[in-house]
Design a protein around this motif. Structure first.
Motif, short mmCIF file in Angstrom:
data_model
loop_
_atom_site.label_atom_id
_atom_site.label_comp_id
_atom_site.label_asym_id
_atom_site.label_seq_id
_atom_site.Cartn_x
_atom_site.Cartn_y
_atom_site.Cartn_z
N ALA A 232 -74.30 -61.09 26.58
CA ALA A 232 -75.76 -61.05 26.50
C ALA A 232 -76.40 -60.69 27.85
N ALA A 233 -75.59 -60.67 28.92
CA ALA A 233 -76.09 -60.33 30.25
C ALA A 233 -76.30 -58.82 30.35
N GLU B 2 -84.10 -66.37 31.24
CA GLU B 2 -84.28 -66.19 29.78
C GLU B 2 -83.01 -66.56 29.02
N LEU B 3 -81.85 -66.12 29.51
CA LEU B 3 -80.58 -66.45 28.86
C LEU B 3 -80.34 -67.96 28.89
N ARG C 96 -82.56 -70.28 29.06
CA ARG C 96 -83.56 -70.97 28.25
C ARG C 96 -83.34 -70.76 26.75
N ASN C 97 -83.09 -69.52 26.34
CA ASN C 97 -83.06 -69.20 24.91
C ASN C 97 -81.71 -68.78 24.36
N GLY C 98 -80.75 -68.46 25.24
CA GLY C 98 -79.44 -68.06 24.77
C GLY C 98 -79.40 -66.59 24.40
N PRO C 99 -78.36 -66.18 23.74
CA PRO C 99 -77.30 -67.01 23.15
C PRO C 99 -76.47 -67.71 24.24
N THR D 109 -78.15 -69.63 19.73
CA THR D 109 -79.37 -69.61 20.51
C THR D 109 -79.92 -71.03 20.63
N THR D 110 -80.87 -71.22 21.51
CA THR D 110 -81.51 -72.52 21.65
C THR D 110 -82.17 -72.93 20.34
#
Length: 130
Positions: free
Chosen positions: A25-26, A53-54, A56-59, A86-87
């Motif tokens: 996801a990066a 953002e990653l 906080r919300n993931g995945p 995800t979160t």
């Protein structure tokens, strides 16, 4: 001949693990290039928007999902959770826990309680042996 040490670097997978993020996801640039120690320290102390953002919300990667759900990674597998979540998905599981999650959290609590009991017993034995 200089005594300068070459800068240490780590693989993107190692950096992602240490940062607690799911590597796929990066951003592609992060995935494709080694991360120097200085770059890693900068990511930790001053995270860019994509990293915040990653986080906080993931995945989120499985170890992070397990931590947030308070179960073991094995417990996730037994519950059929093999993909990053995800979160929002984690929050849904916490708000409406399926039976496997209730059972795995109870198991995890029992394991932690037993580990604490053993540690306390060892402490008491050391103290008595002085």
């Amino acid at each position: 001949m200089t005594s300068e040490k070459p800068s240490q670097s780590m693989k993107p997978a190692t950096a992602a693990k240490k940062l607690g993020i799911y590597l796929p996801a990066a951003p592609q640039e992060f995935q494709d290039n080694p991360i120097s120690r200085a770059e890693f320290n900068e990511l930790q102390s001053n995270p860019p928007a994509w990293l915040s953002e990653l986080r906080r919300n993931g995945p989120h990667p499985r170890p992070e999902v397990a931590r947030k759900l308070n179960v073991s990674i094995g417990g996730l597998a037994r519950g059929g959770v093999n993909e990053p979540l995800t979160t929002a998905q984690i929050s849904e599981l916490l708000q409406n826990p399926p039976q496997w999650l209730v059972a795995e959290r109870a198991t995890q609590a029992a394991v932690r309680a037993e580990a604490k009991r053993v540690k306390d017993k060892e402490k008491a034995a050391k103290k008595a042996g002085r």
